[in-house]
Write an enzyme that holds these catalytic residues in place. Structure first.
Site, PDB file in Angstrom:
ATOM      1  N   ASP B  12       0.851  -1.184   0.000  1.00 55.93           N
ATOM      2  CA  ASP B  12       0.000   0.000   0.000  1.00 55.93           C
ATOM      3  C   ASP B  12       0.894   1.243   0.000  1.00 55.93           C
ATOM      4  O   ASP B  12       1.720   1.410   0.886  1.00 55.93           O
ATOM      5  CB  ASP B  12      -0.869  -0.052   1.279  1.00 55.93           C
ATOM      6  CG  ASP B  12      -1.890   1.061   1.334  1.00 55.93           C
ATOM      7  OD1 ASP B  12      -1.953   1.845   0.372  1.00 55.93           O
ATOM      8  OD2 ASP B  12      -2.610   1.144   2.336  1.00 55.93           O
ATOM      9  N   ASP B 114      -3.124   2.322  -5.976  1.00 55.56           N
ATOM     10  CA  ASP B 114      -2.004   2.359  -5.038  1.00 55.56           C
ATOM     11  C   ASP B 114      -1.951   1.151  -4.111  1.00 55.56           C
ATOM     12  O   ASP B 114      -1.287   1.194  -3.097  1.00 55.56           O
ATOM     13  CB  ASP B 114      -2.026   3.658  -4.224  1.00 55.56           C
ATOM     14  CG  ASP B 114      -3.264   3.755  -3.351  1.00 55.56           C
ATOM     15  OD1 ASP B 114      -4.241   3.053  -3.647  1.00 55.56           O
ATOM     16  OD2 ASP B 114      -3.254   4.515  -2.378  1.00 55.56           O
ATOM     17  N   GLU B 115      -2.690   0.093  -4.428  1.00 53.15           N
ATOM     18  CA  GLU B 115      -2.666  -1.100  -3.578  1.00 53.15           C
ATOM     19  C   GLU B 115      -2.523  -2.345  -4.441  1.00 53.15           C
ATOM     20  O   GLU B 115      -3.210  -2.485  -5.452  1.00 53.15           O
ATOM     21  CB  GLU B 115      -3.983  -1.237  -2.797  1.00 53.15           C
ATOM     22  CG  GLU B 115      -4.151  -0.236  -1.688  1.00 53.15           C
ATOM     23  CD  GLU B 115      -5.529  -0.384  -1.062  1.00 53.15           C
ATOM     24  OE1 GLU B 115      -5.803  -1.451  -0.487  1.00 53.15           O
ATOM     25  OE2 GLU B 115      -6.318   0.549  -1.186  1.00 53.15           O
TER      26      GLU B 115
END
Lengths: 87, 417
Positions: B12, B114-115
């Site tokens: 993350d 973003d993960e």
């Protein structure tokens, strides 16, 4: 060395089997006049991909106003622009 | 699951949009790292997109929250630095991170921009102990790409995701099943994945305040009060989740919405926005090879009241005109004439687009319509989306296609693990 990151006009060669080689560049001086600097020697080249953006960094050496200076040029592959990175 | 347990990483990016902006600025010669000052990424307030999308850690100390208005954020911190979002940069950073992660496992899932979930099972032979490998990945991302990440390690995706959220930034955490009582159960129940604004108050009324309370609650009671969702979160609280790390599951619906720079008060303008959104939705449907059987129109009024209506179509379609016609008729039924600040169109109940069931009641020219849609798509893909547009948009100031495709392709948030 100080970070300048100033865009420059560049004359470089792009060999058929390698990465670009900077030869001489033109930069606006503090008083606005253009100054041409010849790249005497490329000491080494590194690459970075910060934020996924590839840039080539050239550590170079030139004689500027009678003194020998070491500085870094940067080439941004994405935009094909040259910068005087650090001096 | 039987046999040896899986090892899943959840990677993350810390304050993703803001970190990426900071790294890009530094690379282009900025002397100030905006991660070290109170700073936010925010939309353009003049276009009424003025909310905080990401914040720096110093900004967090001023109680600035993601999703609040830039106006409210400025009141809390007068010297706040605000930067506009740059989605092309975010896509590039996300791709670069994925490229790096692919070196560590063939099995990856991009959960959002973003993960990322990474299946590390059986990879110990190549890269060693999971904790060491996670540290190595984290440090390499920082060194090579310039931003920091949190990595959560566990035996399933849910626990890995919970672990990466423990303390930030730039950390590796583990949350294996045997660590649940100590690390997961003391946390407030709102921190659990899938427990949000609506569920939390219901749980509080049942006397459930921590994840541990939920884990020890009676599943029959939860099922009675919260239906199947109650069982799902009860299982989550006990760390039970078993979905494979895989590609993003097939899309369930395609939609676009737009917050408009002014309040829409007349029917004609509203219809133009519906058409503009339908153009984008239908084009994306055709591009993905689906037909839709459901059209949903959602509205947000000037005073932030949101509501939506939907309608089943008799036959599935991907035609711009049919989706627009359905959207208009739904809109005309639901709209009470109040000023609107946002309009959305969504196509759902998707079916495979390779076969199309026709209806006797469809307009007879569907073949021509289809050919026209195909021709328009082709022109837009080849020469740009504004090369061909409906005459109604001429001199109207309204874009002939509305809605960013990008955010939908990398969902911001998803309830599917």
């Amino acid at each position: 060395m100080k970070v300048l990151m100033k865009p420059v006009d560049m004359i470089a060669t792009y060999p058929r089997d390698g990465l670009p080689i900077p030869h001489k560049y033109r930069i606006a001086d503090t008083d606005g006049t253009a100054r041409v600097i010849k790249v005497d020697r490329i000491l080494y080249r590194t690459e970075e991909k910060l934020a996924g953006n590839r840039m080539l960094i050239y550590r170079c050496q030139s004689t500027i106003a009678g003194t020998q200076r070491v500085y870094e040029l940067k080439y941004e592959l994405n935009t094909c622009r040259w910068f005087l990175y650090k001096m | 699951m039987t046999g040896e347990r899986k090892i899943i990483f959840h990677i993350d990016v810390n304050s993703a949009y803001l970190s990426w902006e900071a790294v890009d600025q530094l690379q282009h010669g900025a002397s100030l790292d905006i991660r070290t000052i109170p700073a936010v990424i925010g939309g353009n307030p003049e276009k009424r997109h003025g909310i905080v999308l990401a914040k720096s850690i110093p900004a967090k100390k001023y109680q600035i929250k993601t999703g609040e208005t830039l106006y409210a954020a400025r009141l809390k911190c007068p010297g706040l630095a605000i930067f506009p979002p740059r989605y092309d940069l975010y896509v590039r950073c996300s791709e670069a991170m994925l490229d790096l992660l692919r070196e560590y496992s063939p099995s990856l899932q991009r959960y959002s921009i973003d993960e990322v979930f990474l299946d590390y099972t059986h990879m110990e032979k190549h890269f060693g102990d999971p904790r060491e490998a996670a540290h190595q990945i984290k440090d390499r991302i920082y060194r090579e790409l310039g931003f920091t990440v949190n990595i959560g390690i566990s035996s399933n995706k849910l626990l890995a995701k919970m672990a990466s959220d423990f303390s930030k930034p730039n950390k590796v955490h583990t949350l294996f099943p045997e660590e649940i009582p100590e690390k997961l159960w003391p946390l407030p129940v709102e921190d659990l994945f899938m427990v949000g604004r609506a569920t939390a108050p219901k749980l509080h009324r049942l006397g459930i305040y921590t994840i541990g309370d939920l884990a020890r609650a009676d599943p029959a009671l939860l099922k009675k009060r919260l239906k199947s969702h109650g069982l799902l979160i009860w299982n989550y609280a006990n760390g039970r989740e078993d979905s494979p790390v895989g590609d993003f599951p097939g899309i369930k619906s395609v939609g676009n919405s737009s917050t408009i720079a002014f309040d829409v008060e007349d029917r004609k303008t509203a219809h133009m926005f519906l058409l503009s959104l339908s153009e984008m939705v239908a084009m994306r449907l055709r591009n993905a090879g689906y037909l839709a059987r459901l059209v949903v129109v959602s509205l947000k009024s000037q005073d932030f009241f949101s509501y939506s209506h939907q309608r089943q179509l008799y036959t599935a379609t991907d035609s711009t005109n049919r989706i627009y016609a359905a959207a208009v008729s739904i809109f005309d039924e639901m709209w009470q004439g109040e000023p609107l600040r946002a309009i959305g169109v969504r196509a759902g109940a998707l079916v495979d687009g390779s076969l199309q069931q026709l209806s006797l009641f469809d307009p007879g020219d569907w073949l021509k319509q289809r050919a026209m849609d195909a021709a328009v798509d082709k022109i837009r893909t080849k020469y740009g989306s504004n090369m061909i547009m409906r005459a109604v948009f001429l001199h109207s100031g309204i874009k002939p296609l509305t809605g960013g495709v990008w955010e939908e392709d990398y969902p911001m948030m998803s309830s599917l693990l």
